[in-house]
Design an enzyme around this catalytic site. Structure first.
Site, PDB file in Angstrom:
ATOM      1  N   GLU A   1      36.221  46.786  39.440  1.00  0.00           N
ATOM      2  CA  GLU A   1      36.043  46.415  38.044  1.00  0.00           C
ATOM      3  C   GLU A   1      37.119  45.460  37.547  1.00  0.00           C
ATOM      4  O   GLU A   1      36.973  44.846  36.494  1.00  0.00           O
ATOM      5  CB  GLU A   1      36.008  47.658  37.156  1.00  0.00           C
TER       6      GLU A   1
ATOM      7  N   GLU B   1      14.316  52.213  35.815  1.00  0.00           N
ATOM      8  CA  GLU B   1      13.212  52.971  35.239  1.00  0.00           C
ATOM      9  C   GLU B   1      12.118  52.085  34.639  1.00  0.00           C
ATOM     10  O   GLU B   1      11.046  52.578  34.272  1.00  0.00           O
ATOM     11  CB  GLU B   1      13.750  53.921  34.168  1.00  0.00           C
TER      12      GLU B   1
END
Length: 273
Positions: free
Chosen positions: A112, A81
């Protein structure tokens, strides 16, 4: 010191499936109201981190986020953004998620748990001492994050950690520890709820404050935003109307000519002298 996963503690509510929709929504909202207060307690640490990021970005440094699952997605979201909101190239704030971009929509098994992967990915970007690395992990135990933070700190890179458990292994690897402790989740262990909200609030604070201090905001307006749709063109036009006392049509033409509000203001004022 014993590490306790508050995020995995049983919910304060029981028999959820027997409740009405109104009861469920009201109880979730009641829990959500705890989040902002938890984040408030971490402002001194966020201030330290932002100050360090700004100093480094003024020297050409970058901000990297790393995380897995919801935490990784939030980091990528925040990074993505920055270009449209503040007109910064996408090379300044970079989000990496365990498992790569495909993990944004679908879980990537065991990604992960790879201790070395994040650092290998960061090396592809030639991360260095002008940069900042922020690890995001609600539980505070993600090997993908721990490995990279440890290596970065050894290399003299500024490191921060955002976790929702106190004194977590992830926090232990970071120079600056941001720990909004929001308590047990409404659905036990579902850290996309309060923990995710807390992380999103912290990330908003980090990048918004950083962009403001880097001069990407004037007054309270996004004068460097990209004109990617009609809504943003209209917003930018109205900024120019207010700032320069032009007609709407004059302001819009000026904006479209120069591409953003800041450049338009500078060009217009230069023509007046």
């Amino acid at each position: 010191m014993t590490f306790i996963k508050v995020t995995e503690q049983p919910s304060l509510y029981s028999n959820l499936e027997k409740k009405s929709v109104l009861e469920i929504l009201s109880e979730i909202n009641n829990e959500d109201q705890k989040v902002a207060l938890a984040v408030q307690k971490t402002i001194p640490e966020i201030e330290k981190l932002v100050t360090g990021i700004v100093e480094r970005m003024k020297r050409g440094g970058r901000l990297f986020y790393i995380g897995a699952g919801t935490s990784g997605r939030l980091g990528v979201l925040d990074a993505s953004e920055i270009p449209p909101t503040y007109g910064m190239p996408n090379t300044y704030v970079i989000g990496l998620i365990a498992g790569g971009d495909s993990a944004l929509r679908n879980p990537v098994e065991a990604a992960e748990d790879n201790y070395d992967m994040a650092w290998e990915e960061l090396m592809e970007y030639k991360i260095n001492q002008n940069d900042t690395l922020v690890g995001i992990a609600a539980s505070g135990t993600t090997p993908y994050v721990i490995g990279a933070l440890r290596k970065a700190r050894e290399k003299g890179i500024l490191t921060g950690a955002i976790s929702c458990n106190p004194d977590s292994p992830v926090a232990a690897e970071a120079e600056i520890k941001i720990e909004p402790i929001v308590g047990p989740e409404y659905v036990t262990g579902s850290t996309r709820m309060k923990s995710g909200t807390a992380q999103k609030l912290v990330l908003n604070m980090i990048t918004s404050a950083t962009m403001i201090k880097l001069g990407r905001v004037k007054g309270n307006r996004m004068v460097n935003m990209q004109l990617t749709n009609q809504k943003l063109v209209d917003r930018g036009t109205r900024m120019l109307v207010d700032e320069l006392s032009l007609s709407y049509e004059q302001a819009k033409n000026l904006l479209l000519l120069h591409g953003n509000v800041k450049t338009s203001i500078e060009a217009y004022r230069d023509q007046q002298f």
